[in-house]
Enzyme design. Structure first.
Site, PDB file in Angstrom:
ATOM      1  N   HIS A  26     -10.648   6.848  -1.430  1.00  0.00           N
ATOM      2  CA  HIS A  26     -10.258   7.211  -2.798  1.00  0.00           C
ATOM      3  C   HIS A  26     -10.246   5.950  -3.667  1.00  0.00           C
ATOM      4  CE1 HIS A  26      -7.932   8.589  -6.194  1.00  0.00           C
ATOM      5  NE2 HIS A  26      -8.259   9.813  -5.826  1.00  0.00           N
ATOM      6  N   GLU A  41     -15.958  10.733  -7.632  1.00  0.00           N
ATOM      7  CA  GLU A  41     -14.784  10.513  -8.473  1.00  0.00           C
ATOM      8  C   GLU A  41     -14.974   9.223  -9.256  1.00  0.00           C
ATOM      9  OE1 GLU A  41     -11.154  12.837  -7.175  1.00  0.00           O
ATOM     10  OE2 GLU A  41     -10.996  10.870  -6.280  1.00  0.00           O
TER      11      GLU A  41
HETATM   12  P1  13P Z   1      -7.030  13.398 -11.851  1.00  0.00           P
HETATM   13  O1  13P Z   1      -7.513  14.818 -11.731  1.00  0.00           O
HETATM   14  O2  13P Z   1      -5.577  13.282 -12.160  1.00  0.00           O
HETATM   15  O3  13P Z   1      -7.914  12.606 -12.768  1.00  0.00           O
HETATM   16  O4  13P Z   1      -7.199  12.739 -10.398  1.00  0.00           O
HETATM   17  C1  13P Z   1      -8.411  12.854  -9.763  1.00  0.00           C
HETATM   18  C2  13P Z   1      -8.288  12.292  -8.417  1.00  0.00           C
HETATM   19  O5  13P Z   1      -8.157  11.090  -8.252  1.00  0.00           O
HETATM   20  C3  13P Z   1      -8.273  13.231  -7.297  1.00  0.00           C
HETATM   21  O6  13P Z   1      -8.422  12.605  -6.072  1.00  0.00           O
END
Ligand code: 13P
Length: 266
Positions: A93, A165
């Site tokens: 992550h 992400e």
């Molecule tokens: P948000 O949806 O709060 O932007 O977070 C995304 C995330 O990091 C999920 O792993």
């Protein structure tokens, strides 16, 4: 066709009591056909929630685990410890990469360790704002992906989940208005990069099977647009997964949105 997957990353939110109570409310909802739904609470709440979710359709994921099976690693939990508790584990992550300085090498070991323990790694990849501004997105995604799965066989790669992400689109959990959000074209482009790399290294059939999620301020207002991209198989919301009113509509949208091929500029 790949089924849809919606995973709520609760990050460092909720007491154990609050997490268990919210998981119970979610588990009571009927899950629409064709969608897998999971929650990813902090480690302290995992075991109690796992017991609560037995015989329900709601799945459970862990936010992090170390790659060694056991030993003198204070503060860590291992993949074998998650066995029988979590179906998924987040690996790489952007908060782990940037706040806790996790390297591609460490992430590769974690992905392999998860697979060894029968847990599905959700390998998160994404570029920072500076990398995006310098047009390095493709290279960064390729490096993070190829390195992350390097120790897996093609059969193993076919079963993992990759989440795109972009670091610059991740919210603080409270507001989605303070920063840019990726467009469906960004998500489709990234999914194309992910699948073309996997296809080159492990074959087209494997590339077709891998699930690709979008995460980064995903919420009920933009969920349909992302889920319409035929390369995107689901969402990994953070902030919007913290309450029923914003999380569950995304599950319902996933059940009814039909993906279509969108053409993107290379
Ligand atoms: P948000 O949806 O709060 O932007 O977070 C995304 C995330 O990091 C999920 O792993």
């Amino acid at each position: 066709m790949r089924s849809k997957l919606i995973l709520g990353n609760w990050k460092m939110h909720f007491t154990v009591k609050q997490a268990v109570s919210f998981a119970g409310k979610l588990a009571a909802k009927p899950i629409p056909e064709g969608v897998t739904v999971g929650v990813i609470p902090h480690a302290l709440a995992l075991s109690e929630i796992a017991t609560l979710l037995q015989k329900t359709g709601l799945k459970l994921g862990a936010q992090n685990a170390y790659f060694q099976d056991e030993g003198a690693f204070t503060g860590e939990i291992s993949m074998p410890m998650l066995r029988g508790i979590a179906k998924y584990v987040l690996v790489g992550h952007s908060e782990r990469r940037h706040i806790f300085h996790e390297s591609n090498e460490l992430i590769r070991h974690k992905v392999a360790a998860a697979v060894r323990s029968g847990i599905i790694p959700v390998l998160c990849i994404g570029e920072t704002l500076v990398e995006r501004q310098h047009y390095h997105t493709k290279q960064v995604l390729t490096d993070q992906l190829v390195s992350g799965i390097a120790d897996l066989t093609s059969e193993e790669v076919a079963k993992i989940v990759v989440a795109y992400e972009p670091d610059w689109a991740i919210s603080d959990g409270k507001s989605f208005a303070k920063h840019d959000v990726a467009t469906p074209e960004d998500a489709q482009k990234s999914s194309d990069i992910i699948r073309s790399n996997i296809s080159e290294l492990y074959g087209q059939e494997v590339a077709k099977k891998v699930k690709v999620l979008y995460g980064g301020s995903a919420n009920p207002d933009n969920a349909a647009a992302f889920l319409k991209c035929d390369g995107i198989d689901g969402l990994l919301p953070g902030g919007a997964s913290l309450n029923m009113a914003t999380f569950w509509p995304m599950v319902e949208i996933a059940a009814t949105t039909v993906p279509t091929k969108i053409n993107v500029k290379k």
